[in-house]
Design a protein around this motif. Structure first.
Motif, PDB file in Angstrom:
ATOM      1  N   ALA A  71       0.837  -1.209   0.000  1.00  0.00           N
ATOM      2  CA  ALA A  71       0.000   0.000   0.000  1.00  0.00           C
ATOM      3  C   ALA A  71       0.866   1.252   0.000  1.00  0.00           C
ATOM      4  O   ALA A  71       0.563   2.237  -0.692  1.00  0.00           O
ATOM      5  N   LEU A  72       1.962   1.235   0.769  1.00  0.00           N
ATOM      6  CA  LEU A  72       2.858   2.389   0.810  1.00  0.00           C
ATOM      7  C   LEU A  72       3.540   2.579  -0.546  1.00  0.00           C
ATOM      8  O   LEU A  72       3.730   3.716  -1.000  1.00  0.00           O
ATOM      9  N   THR A 105       3.013  12.998   5.726  1.00  0.00           N
ATOM     10  CA  THR A 105       1.627  12.895   6.192  1.00  0.00           C
ATOM     11  C   THR A 105       0.701  12.530   5.036  1.00  0.00           C
ATOM     12  O   THR A 105      -0.214  11.703   5.183  1.00  0.00           O
ATOM     13  N   ARG A 106       0.937  13.113   3.858  1.00  0.00           N
ATOM     14  CA  ARG A 106       0.112  12.773   2.691  1.00  0.00           C
ATOM     15  C   ARG A 106       0.312  11.309   2.304  1.00  0.00           C
ATOM     16  O   ARG A 106      -0.653  10.593   1.998  1.00  0.00           O
ATOM     17  N   LEU A 107       1.559  10.851   2.333  1.00  0.00           N
ATOM     18  CA  LEU A 107       1.823   9.455   1.998  1.00  0.00           C
ATOM     19  C   LEU A 107       1.156   8.511   3.002  1.00  0.00           C
ATOM     20  O   LEU A 107       0.540   7.504   2.618  1.00  0.00           O
ATOM     21  N   MET A 115      -3.178   4.644   4.394  1.00  0.00           N
ATOM     22  CA  MET A 115      -4.288   4.229   5.257  1.00  0.00           C
ATOM     23  C   MET A 115      -5.571   4.068   4.442  1.00  0.00           C
ATOM     24  O   MET A 115      -6.318   3.100   4.633  1.00  0.00           O
ATOM     25  N   ARG A 116      -5.811   4.997   3.508  1.00  0.00           N
ATOM     26  CA  ARG A 116      -7.035   4.914   2.699  1.00  0.00           C
ATOM     27  C   ARG A 116      -7.010   3.687   1.792  1.00  0.00           C
ATOM     28  O   ARG A 116      -8.037   3.033   1.595  1.00  0.00           O
ATOM     29  N   PRO A 156      -9.168  -1.697   8.587  1.00  0.00           N
ATOM     30  CA  PRO A 156      -8.842  -0.318   8.940  1.00  0.00           C
ATOM     31  C   PRO A 156      -7.413  -0.212   9.458  1.00  0.00           C
ATOM     32  O   PRO A 156      -6.949  -1.072  10.212  1.00  0.00           O
ATOM     33  N   VAL A 157      -6.707   0.825   9.048  1.00  0.00           N
ATOM     34  CA  VAL A 157      -5.400   1.149   9.620  1.00  0.00           C
ATOM     35  C   VAL A 157      -5.637   2.252  10.658  1.00  0.00           C
ATOM     36  O   VAL A 157      -6.173   3.315  10.333  1.00  0.00           O
TER      37      VAL A 157
END
Length: 998
Positions: free
Chosen positions: A182-183, A240-242, A247-248, A261-262
């Motif tokens: 995801a990252l 923070t944006r990353l 998370m989304r 959920p993260v």
């Protein structure tokens, strides 16, 4: 054609193989989808081995239907029959999870993931899962790939290829691979942001502990740093944006559902704090602001994604703080309080079905293990595992937990976690509630190998394991303290002296060396008494630790046990009646008064039993007087008679104090009494009734010893002050007036000499030094005060009050009530003084001014030098005097027309004044709250210090004990003092208006 009413042989075989709806199953088997294999016996046997044969069969039919060609169908069915590993895995999954059956129906070729059966497939790790997710380049593809990997984990789980710990570890490794994927997706979507910063994802909770559930929030903390040469503020914004995008990707619902959920709420300041912080910012927060639970959470911190070097640096930097958390003040109390808060927040309708958070649930094991890790992990690095079962094993190996206890907890934890896994696997939904439907319970039971009567067996095993956890989770912390000083079986590890001391310090013991000596004296040896003590002490130590002075609790318990150790009923009472043991622990650790009373006659410990609390119910005046008078009649002489009366008084004072302490502290079964006013009334009434009965018995003893049955003069004792108002505290003197009236034919001087002799002897006998607390009689409210005669005739009182009475004496007489002696004489005295205390037409202006002048003078002259007027319970701002004088002014002014005001009791009179419209409801509540609180503080001071006082103690432990009695937990003494000042400040503002007319 089959005869009507007869069932087919297939129907019967389906029932025998565990199908609950054989008719529906027969129709599915007869369908075209399974025509090539329906007659093969291995299919029915394999379906019957699953958790839910009906569900497995339906899932198989749907999977065959979903194949995109006839060739695909034949390939699936042929492999199913020919390859036992696939058959067991595929049908096992389909019989346990409707959600994975849905996935296979949507992605019908994914069944092939279960075909291969190579050694590397048995225990995949992060690298294998990363390969499985490697082709996912968007959130939807990532979800499909994640479910495909999850399919293989579930297959190994339901087939027993992996055990609970291995399954949980695989789920955590899959989560790690998913976070990395995801990252990476987020980084590809914003390459400029990725180039600006270093971002570490640190897993917390079960993911960090390598023990994840099928469906659980994945707890994380983000650490960000700027790359060399980049602006830190811009780098943190990019990080923070990353982090938000990552998370989304995991959390949002798409056509393929969501992953999980993260949750980043374990970060400093929770939801209110920045999502990403630098390492130095994290360190500054934990050094200055972090609460105990936040260090507990860090036990499971593990870098999993992003810049792993930065993540490792984060863990290494915070580790010293984690392993010194046990040195924090109130550490154990904070952790246990947090556990209680979790239980309290469970809805009542769900608590019996809560597998994770309820009593005897998974959280009890986890909290107990983490508590022990934090206490002993500083010195023993072998304990520093984030995985619950590994940590429990290490604790047992080091002697920090008894081996037998560890084995039982390990078994219970594995069973409860396996139940949780099976519950979640069915729908892949996050839940910890045991279902109520029998079909669900049957499926869970069968999946755990309970086949004879799955529902009954499951409930039995669940309750058994939960009971084990409930019994052991507190004992786990305290039992090894005893093993450290007791005789152990050969080969059994024990807590070292240093480790035992560490644990006692963490519990709040100020003198751990002395505590260990007490434990050794109580629990060592092979006698039956020592064996029972070893059973009792682990629980008692926990209750002692819940007080402000655990050392005193343990010392007092040793004293009582030494005194009663050879009494057969003592240990039996504590062992067999849970209420008795807990009540004793509360009483022995709450202060000095109750233990002192108990030590003088330890057999009074029997009052603490009677399971339902009946033994602590205060006795009424009539009952007490009857017992004391009977003891006086049996006694040989006045001194022996009064000694017996004082013995009853001591026992009943202990009963009252014990009941007050237990009600104020609460027990595991019963919460603390919320109505503080009711507690004040109970203590005041009980002590006042006891004092009246003691005076009645002493009067009878003195008269009988010198004059036989009849005194030459009628004699009555009139209660005054708090005594007359039924408001005596533990340390109060008995304010009284003595009145007599010569009998017919008796010379007045002879009658006076007799009355004075009675008073003198009563005072002497009630103050003779003995094992029983003295009862001080104070007659200073009599006419002319200390200068006047101790005893007067009724006529003398009448003459004095007609001619000389001052307004303060009328005020004092508001509390006058007959308490002992000649009842008729007492009644006539009350009739005599009624016109004085309830004057017709009320008080004149001059009298009101005089009362206000006296009050102001008392405030300025009688306050002890150096005392804080905001904290003095009697004379301070908004204290007892303020409220009582205000109420008494209403009584003097309006008692003649308001019958409700004609009472000696402050709270009752205040209620009557409110009912009569003399004071508003709001003001009445403010005055009542302040009066009750000040009275409670005075009672607390006496209970804690063993001597009366009107101010809060200066000693820290004593102050904390007062706070505990008043309902303030550890570390909240400041809140108690602030609340006291606030409540009494409001009361003083009301007094300024109602009493001073401001």
């Amino acid at each position: 054609m089959m005869a009507p009413g007869r069932r087919s042989s297939t129907f019967t075989r389906l029932l025998r193989h565990g199908f609950t709806d054989p008719s529906a199953a027969e129709r599915l088997l007869d369908g075209a989808e399974l025509e090539p294999v329906r007659s093969d016996p291995v299919l029915l046997d394999a379906l019957g081995a699953t958790a839910d044969p009906d569900l497995a069969l339906l899932g198989l039919v749907r999977l065959v239907e979903a194949q995109d060609s006839h060739i695909g169908e034949r390939e699936l069915l042929d492999t199913l029959i020919a390859a036992k590993p696939l058959r067991d895995r595929l049908l096992g999954v389909l019989g346990a999870s409707a959600a994975l059956a849905d996935h296979l129906a949507r992605h019908p070729r994914d069944w092939q993931e279960l075909v291969t059966y190579e050694p590397q497939d048995l225990h995949p790790g992060v690298r294998e899962f990363e390969r499985g997710l490697a082709q996912a380049t968007d959130p939807v593809a990532l979800r499909v790939a994640y479910r495909r990997c999850l399919l293989s984990i579930a297959a190994r789980d339901v087939c027993g290829t992996t055990d609970l710990a291995q399954t949980a570890a695989e789920l955590a490794d899959l989560a790690t691979a998913t976070l990395r994927a995801a990252l990476a997706i987020a980084g590809r979507a914003a390459p400029d942001d990725a180039a600006l910063c270093r971002l570490a994802v640190v897993a917390m909770g079960k993911c960090g502990g390598h023990e994840l559930n099928y469906v659980s929030d994945v707890d994380v903390i983000f650490v960000g740093e700027a790359v060399e040469g980049a602006d830190e503020r811009k780098a943190l914004q990019a990080a923070t944006r990353l982090a938000s995008h990552m998370m989304r990707i995991c959390s949002e619902t798409t056509v393929e559902g969501s992953i999980w959920p993260v949750d980043a709420n374990l970060r400093p300041e929770g939801r209110n704090g920045p999502l990403v912080r630098t390492l130095s910012s994290h360190l500054a927060y934990y050094q200055r602001w972090a609460k105990t639970w936040e260090f507990q959470a860090l036990l499971k911190a593990r870098p999993v994604a992003g810049d792993l070097g930065l993540g490792e640096e984060y863990v290494a930097t915070l580790a010293p703080l984690v392993w010194h958390a046990a040195e924090r003040e109130n550490f154990v109390a904070d952790v246990q309080k947090m556990r209680r808060r979790v239980v309290e927040n469970i809805p009542v309708a769900e608590i019996e079905r809560e597998l994770k958070l309820g009593p005897g649930g998974l959280r009890d094991v986890e909290f107990a293990v983490q508590l022990l890790q934090l206490v002993h992990g500083r010195a023993d690095t072998s304990l520093r595992s984030g995985t619950t079962l590994d940590a429990l094993k290490a604790l047992a190996a080091g002697g920090y937990v008894g081996r037998a206890d560890a084995v039982q907890l390990d078994d219970a934890y594995r069973f409860l976690r396996s139940m949780e896994h099976r519950i979640q696997l069915y729908r892949l939904r996050r839940t910890h509630l045991v279902p109520e439907d029998d079909a669900d319970l049957r499926r869970i039971g069968r999946s755990l190998g309970l086949r004879a009567d799955p529902v009954v067996e499951l409930n039995r095993e669940w309750k058994r394991h939960a009971a084990v956890v409930r019994r052991l989770h507190e004992k786990l912390f305290y039992r090894p303290l005893l093993d450290a000083v007791a005789q152990l079986a050969p080969g059994e590890s024990r807590l070292s002296p240093n480790a035992a001391r560490e644990r006692l310090v963490a519990l709040g013991y100020a003198d751990p060396a002395a505590a260990l000596r007490h434990l050794e004296a109580l629990a060592s040896g092979v006698s039956r008494k020592a064996a029972i003590q070893r059973t009792l002490l682990p629980v008692l130590l926990g209750w002692f630790a819940d007080s402000a002075d655990p050392d005193a609790g343990l010392l007092n318990f040793r004293k009582v046990s030494d005194a009663l150790g050879k009494t057969p009923w003592y240990l039996r009472l504590l062992r067999d009646e849970g209420a008795a043991a807990e009540n004793l622990a509360r009483v022995l650790s709450a202060g000095r008064l109750a233990p002192d009373l108990l030590m003088r006659a330890p057999e009074a410990v029997a009052l603490l039993g009677d399971g339902d609390g009946g033994g602590l119910e205060p006795r009424g005046r009539a009952h007490l007087e009857q017992e004391i008078l009977a003891a006086v009649r049996r006694a040989d002489g006045g001194e022996q008679a009064v000694t017996a009366a004082r013995g009853v008084r001591r026992r009943e004072l202990f009963r009252t104090a014990a009941a007050d302490i237990v009600a104020s502290y609460g027990t595991e079964e019963t919460p603390a009494v919320a109505d503080q006013g009711a507690l004040v009334d109970q203590v005041g009434g009980a002590v006042s009734d006891l004092t009246a009965a003691t005076l009645a018995g002493t009067l009878r003893a003195v008269v009988r010893d010198r004059w036989g049955d009849t005194l030459p003069t009628r004699f009555a004792v009139i209660g005054m002050g708090r005594f007359g108002g039924h408001e005596l505290g533990y340390g109060s003197d008995a304010d009284v007036l003595f009145v007599h009236e010569p009998r017919e034919g008796v010379d007045e001087q002879e009658a006076s000499r007799a009355a004075n002799a009675v008073v003198s002897e009563m005072r002497r006998l009630l103050q003779v030094s003995s094992a029983d607390p003295p009862l001080l009689i104070d007659a200073d409210l009599r006419p002319e005060g200390k200068s006047g005669p101790l005893v007067r005739t009724l006529n003398s009182y009448g003459a004095y009050y007609r001619r000389w009475s001052l307004v303060w004496e009328s005020q004092a007489l508001l509390r006058a009530e007959f308490v002992a002696g000649d009842e008729d004489l007492g009644r006539r005295f009350i009739e005599l003084v009624d016109p004085l205390r309830y004057p017709a037409e009320g008080l004149g202006d001059d009298a009101v001014r005089e009362i206000r002048r006296l009050k102001a003078r008392m405030e300025s002259e009688r306050m002890p030098r150096g005392a804080d007027p905001t904290l003095h319970t009697k004379l301070g701002r908004g204290g007892l005097s303020d409220v009582e004088w205000t109420v008494q002014l209403f009584q003097l002014q309006h008692g003649w027309v308001e019958p409700g005001l004609r009472t000696t009791r402050t709270r009752e009179a205040l209620g009557a004044a409110c009912a009569a419209g003399l004071v508003s409801g709001e003001d009445a509540v403010i005055l009542d709250e302040a009066w009750v609180l000040a009275t409670r503080v005075r009672n607390a001071v006496m209970l804690v210090r063993g001597r009366a006082g009107d101010t809060f103690p200066s000693d820290g432990r004593e102050l904390a004990a007062v706070g505990r009695y008043l309902g303030y937990g550890p570390g909240h003494v400041g809140d108690m003092l602030e609340d006291y000042r606030r409540i009494t400040r409001r009361a003083r503002a009301v007094v300024e208006v109602l009493f001073y007319g401001a």
